[in-house]
Design a protein around this motif. Structure first.
Motif, PDB file in Angstrom:
ATOM      1  N   TYR A  19       0.870  -1.169   0.000  1.00  0.00           N
ATOM      2  CA  TYR A  19       0.000   0.000   0.000  1.00  0.00           C
ATOM      3  C   TYR A  19       0.902   1.213   0.000  1.00  0.00           C
ATOM      4  O   TYR A  19       1.773   1.356   0.857  1.00  0.00           O
ATOM      5  CB  TYR A  19      -0.893   0.006   1.245  1.00  0.00           C
ATOM      6  N   CYS A  20       0.741   2.056  -0.998  1.00  0.00           N
ATOM      7  CA  CYS A  20       1.588   3.240  -1.148  1.00  0.00           C
ATOM      8  C   CYS A  20       0.688   4.464  -1.230  1.00  0.00           C
ATOM      9  O   CYS A  20      -0.329   4.441  -1.927  1.00  0.00           O
ATOM     10  CB  CYS A  20       2.428   3.094  -2.420  1.00  0.00           C
ATOM     11  N   ILE A  21       1.052   5.519  -0.519  1.00  0.00           N
ATOM     12  CA  ILE A  21       0.265   6.751  -0.553  1.00  0.00           C
ATOM     13  C   ILE A  21       1.209   7.937  -0.730  1.00  0.00           C
ATOM     14  O   ILE A  21       2.296   7.964  -0.154  1.00  0.00           O
ATOM     15  CB  ILE A  21      -0.626   6.891   0.705  1.00  0.00           C
ATOM     16  N   ASP A  22       0.787   8.874  -1.579  1.00  0.00           N
ATOM     17  CA  ASP A  22       1.611  10.031  -1.893  1.00  0.00           C
ATOM     18  C   ASP A  22       0.713  11.254  -2.015  1.00  0.00           C
ATOM     19  O   ASP A  22      -0.458  11.136  -2.391  1.00  0.00           O
ATOM     20  CB  ASP A  22       2.349   9.787  -3.212  1.00  0.00           C
ATOM     21  N   VAL A  23       1.263  12.413  -1.704  1.00  0.00           N
ATOM     22  CA  VAL A  23       0.547  13.681  -1.832  1.00  0.00           C
ATOM     23  C   VAL A  23       1.349  14.540  -2.809  1.00  0.00           C
ATOM     24  O   VAL A  23       2.562  14.694  -2.653  1.00  0.00           O
ATOM     25  CB  VAL A  23       0.426  14.397  -0.470  1.00  0.00           C
ATOM     26  N   ALA A  24       0.682  15.087  -3.850  1.00  0.00           N
ATOM     27  CA  ALA A  24       1.372  15.895  -4.854  1.00  0.00           C
ATOM     28  C   ALA A  24       0.471  17.031  -5.332  1.00  0.00           C
ATOM     29  O   ALA A  24      -0.750  16.906  -5.368  1.00  0.00           O
ATOM     30  CB  ALA A  24       1.775  15.029  -6.035  1.00  0.00           C
ATOM     31  N   THR A  25       1.097  18.131  -5.725  1.00  0.00           N
ATOM     32  CA  THR A  25       0.375  19.281  -6.251  1.00  0.00           C
ATOM     33  C   THR A  25       0.079  19.058  -7.726  1.00  0.00           C
ATOM     34  O   THR A  25       0.922  18.575  -8.475  1.00  0.00           O
ATOM     35  CB  THR A  25       1.222  20.557  -6.078  1.00  0.00           C
ATOM     36  N   THR A  26      -1.120  19.450  -8.148  1.00  0.00           N
ATOM     37  CA  THR A  26      -1.488  19.346  -9.567  1.00  0.00           C
ATOM     38  C   THR A  26      -1.048  20.606 -10.305  1.00  0.00           C
ATOM     39  O   THR A  26      -0.647  21.601  -9.690  1.00  0.00           O
ATOM     40  CB  THR A  26      -3.012  19.189  -9.736  1.00  0.00           C
ATOM     41  N   LEU A  27      -1.156  20.597 -11.614  1.00  0.00           N
ATOM     42  CA  LEU A  27      -0.800  21.762 -12.423  1.00  0.00           C
ATOM     43  C   LEU A  27      -1.750  22.933 -12.195  1.00  0.00           C
ATOM     44  O   LEU A  27      -1.427  24.080 -12.512  1.00  0.00           O
ATOM     45  CB  LEU A  27      -0.820  21.391 -13.905  1.00  0.00           C
ATOM     46  N   PHE A  28      -2.924  22.657 -11.639  1.00  0.00           N
ATOM     47  CA  PHE A  28      -3.922  23.692 -11.445  1.00  0.00           C
ATOM     48  C   PHE A  28      -3.946  24.250 -10.025  1.00  0.00           C
ATOM     49  O   PHE A  28      -4.848  25.001  -9.673  1.00  0.00           O
ATOM     50  CB  PHE A  28      -5.305  23.142 -11.815  1.00  0.00           C
ATOM     51  N   GLY A  29      -2.983  23.859  -9.191  1.00  0.00           N
ATOM     52  CA  GLY A  29      -2.884  24.393  -7.838  1.00  0.00           C
ATOM     53  C   GLY A  29      -3.597  23.592  -6.774  1.00  0.00           C
ATOM     54  O   GLY A  29      -3.477  23.908  -5.597  1.00  0.00           O
ATOM     55  N   ASP A  30      -4.353  22.574  -7.163  1.00  0.00           N
ATOM     56  CA  ASP A  30      -4.978  21.694  -6.179  1.00  0.00           C
ATOM     57  C   ASP A  30      -3.940  20.685  -5.703  1.00  0.00           C
ATOM     58  O   ASP A  30      -2.834  20.617  -6.212  1.00  0.00           O
ATOM     59  CB  ASP A  30      -6.171  20.953  -6.792  1.00  0.00           C
ATOM     60  N   VAL A  31      -4.335  19.908  -4.729  1.00  0.00           N
ATOM     61  CA  VAL A  31      -3.436  18.871  -4.201  1.00  0.00           C
ATOM     62  C   VAL A  31      -4.136  17.525  -4.330  1.00  0.00           C
ATOM     63  O   VAL A  31      -5.323  17.406  -4.015  1.00  0.00           O
ATOM     64  CB  VAL A  31      -3.078  19.159  -2.723  1.00  0.00           C
ATOM     65  N   SER A  32      -3.408  16.520  -4.808  1.00  0.00           N
ATOM     66  CA  SER A  32      -3.985  15.188  -4.991  1.00  0.00           C
ATOM     67  C   SER A  32      -3.340  14.183  -4.057  1.00  0.00           C
ATOM     68  O   SER A  32      -2.144  14.261  -3.769  1.00  0.00           O
ATOM     69  CB  SER A  32      -3.804  14.717  -6.433  1.00  0.00           C
ATOM     70  N   PRO A  52      -8.665  20.711  -2.236  1.00  0.00           N
ATOM     71  CA  PRO A  52      -8.281  22.113  -2.464  1.00  0.00           C
ATOM     72  C   PRO A  52      -6.996  22.567  -1.755  1.00  0.00           C
ATOM     73  O   PRO A  52      -6.309  23.452  -2.250  1.00  0.00           O
ATOM     74  CB  PRO A  52      -9.484  22.906  -1.971  1.00  0.00           C
ATOM     75  N   THR A  53      -6.680  21.979  -0.587  1.00  0.00           N
ATOM     76  CA  THR A  53      -5.505  22.459   0.156  1.00  0.00           C
ATOM     77  C   THR A  53      -4.591  21.297   0.556  1.00  0.00           C
ATOM     78  O   THR A  53      -5.023  20.148   0.635  1.00  0.00           O
ATOM     79  CB  THR A  53      -5.909  23.197   1.453  1.00  0.00           C
ATOM     80  N   LEU A  54      -3.344  21.647   0.820  1.00  0.00           N
ATOM     81  CA  LEU A  54      -2.366  20.659   1.266  1.00  0.00           C
ATOM     82  C   LEU A  54      -2.776  20.054   2.604  1.00  0.00           C
ATOM     83  O   LEU A  54      -2.638  18.852   2.822  1.00  0.00           O
ATOM     84  CB  LEU A  54      -0.977  21.292   1.375  1.00  0.00           C
ATOM     85  N   GLU A  55      -3.317  20.855   3.486  1.00  0.00           N
ATOM     86  CA  GLU A  55      -3.753  20.366   4.795  1.00  0.00           C
ATOM     87  C   GLU A  55      -4.852  19.310   4.651  1.00  0.00           C
ATOM     88  O   GLU A  55      -4.820  18.267   5.312  1.00  0.00           O
ATOM     89  CB  GLU A  55      -4.250  21.530   5.656  1.00  0.00           C
ATOM     90  N   ASP A  56      -5.820  19.569   3.779  1.00  0.00           N
ATOM     91  CA  ASP A  56      -6.884  18.594   3.529  1.00  0.00           C
ATOM     92  C   ASP A  56      -6.314  17.287   2.980  1.00  0.00           C
ATOM     93  O   ASP A  56      -6.737  16.200   3.370  1.00  0.00           O
ATOM     94  CB  ASP A  56      -7.914  19.142   2.537  1.00  0.00           C
ATOM     95  N   ALA A  57      -5.352  17.406   2.066  1.00  0.00           N
ATOM     96  CA  ALA A  57      -4.746  16.218   1.459  1.00  0.00           C
ATOM     97  C   ALA A  57      -3.966  15.411   2.496  1.00  0.00           C
ATOM     98  O   ALA A  57      -4.042  14.181   2.522  1.00  0.00           O
ATOM     99  CB  ALA A  57      -3.836  16.625   0.309  1.00  0.00           C
ATOM    100  N   GLU A  58      -3.210  16.093   3.345  1.00  0.00           N
ATOM    101  CA  GLU A  58      -2.458  15.390   4.378  1.00  0.00           C
ATOM    102  C   GLU A  58      -3.390  14.708   5.377  1.00  0.00           C
ATOM    103  O   GLU A  58      -3.109  13.597   5.824  1.00  0.00           O
ATOM    104  CB  GLU A  58      -1.508  16.352   5.087  1.00  0.00           C
ATOM    105  N   ASN A  59      -4.492  15.348   5.712  1.00  0.00           N
ATOM    106  CA  ASN A  59      -5.476  14.723   6.613  1.00  0.00           C
ATOM    107  C   ASN A  59      -6.090  13.488   5.968  1.00  0.00           C
ATOM    108  O   ASN A  59      -6.273  12.461   6.622  1.00  0.00           O
ATOM    109  CB  ASN A  59      -6.570  15.724   6.997  1.00  0.00           C
ATOM    110  N   ALA A  60      -6.415  13.576   4.686  1.00  0.00           N
ATOM    111  CA  ALA A  60      -6.989  12.428   3.973  1.00  0.00           C
ATOM    112  C   ALA A  60      -5.979  11.278   3.923  1.00  0.00           C
ATOM    113  O   ALA A  60      -6.341  10.111   4.101  1.00  0.00           O
ATOM    114  CB  ALA A  60      -7.398  12.833   2.566  1.00  0.00           C
ATOM    115  N   ALA A  61      -4.715  11.591   3.693  1.00  0.00           N
ATOM    116  CA  ALA A  61      -3.673  10.563   3.654  1.00  0.00           C
ATOM    117  C   ALA A  61      -3.523   9.898   5.025  1.00  0.00           C
ATOM    118  O   ALA A  61      -3.423   8.674   5.121  1.00  0.00           O
ATOM    119  CB  ALA A  61      -2.349  11.167   3.202  1.00  0.00           C
TER     120      ALA A  61
END
Length: 81
Positions: A19-32, A52-61
């Motif tokens: 299981y691998c998880i990564d957080v990265a910024t998209t070209l449009f400024g969102d975070v995936s 929409p934000t890095l904080e939201d993405a890190e919480n989801a991860a």
């Protein structure tokens, strides 16, 4: 670079999963949040969640990692004794 790369190996049950998880910024400024999972040695499956934000993405991860750790997944390369 992966935020977390976990393995769960149980030879008695013929289980060898990753299981691998990564957080990265998209070209449009969102975070995936990218999640990849499957049997070790395969390409596996991938899921992408855009937030929409890095904080939201890190919480989801973090929320996605907690159950994996509870089920016995360990960081790749760590040997269970």
């Amino acid at each position: 670079m992966a935020l977390a790369h976990l393995h769960r190996i149980d030879p008695e049950a013929n289980m060898a999963r990753f299981y691998c998880i990564d957080v990265a910024t998209t070209l449009f400024g969102d975070v995936s949040v990218f999640r990849t999972w499957g049997r070790i040695g395969t390409q596996g499956r991938t899921s992408i969640e855009t937030l929409p934000t890095l904080e939201d993405a890190e919480n989801a991860a973090s929320r996605a990692l907690r159950p994996k750790v509870r089920r016995g997944y360990l960081p790749a390369g760590q040997i269970r004794q």
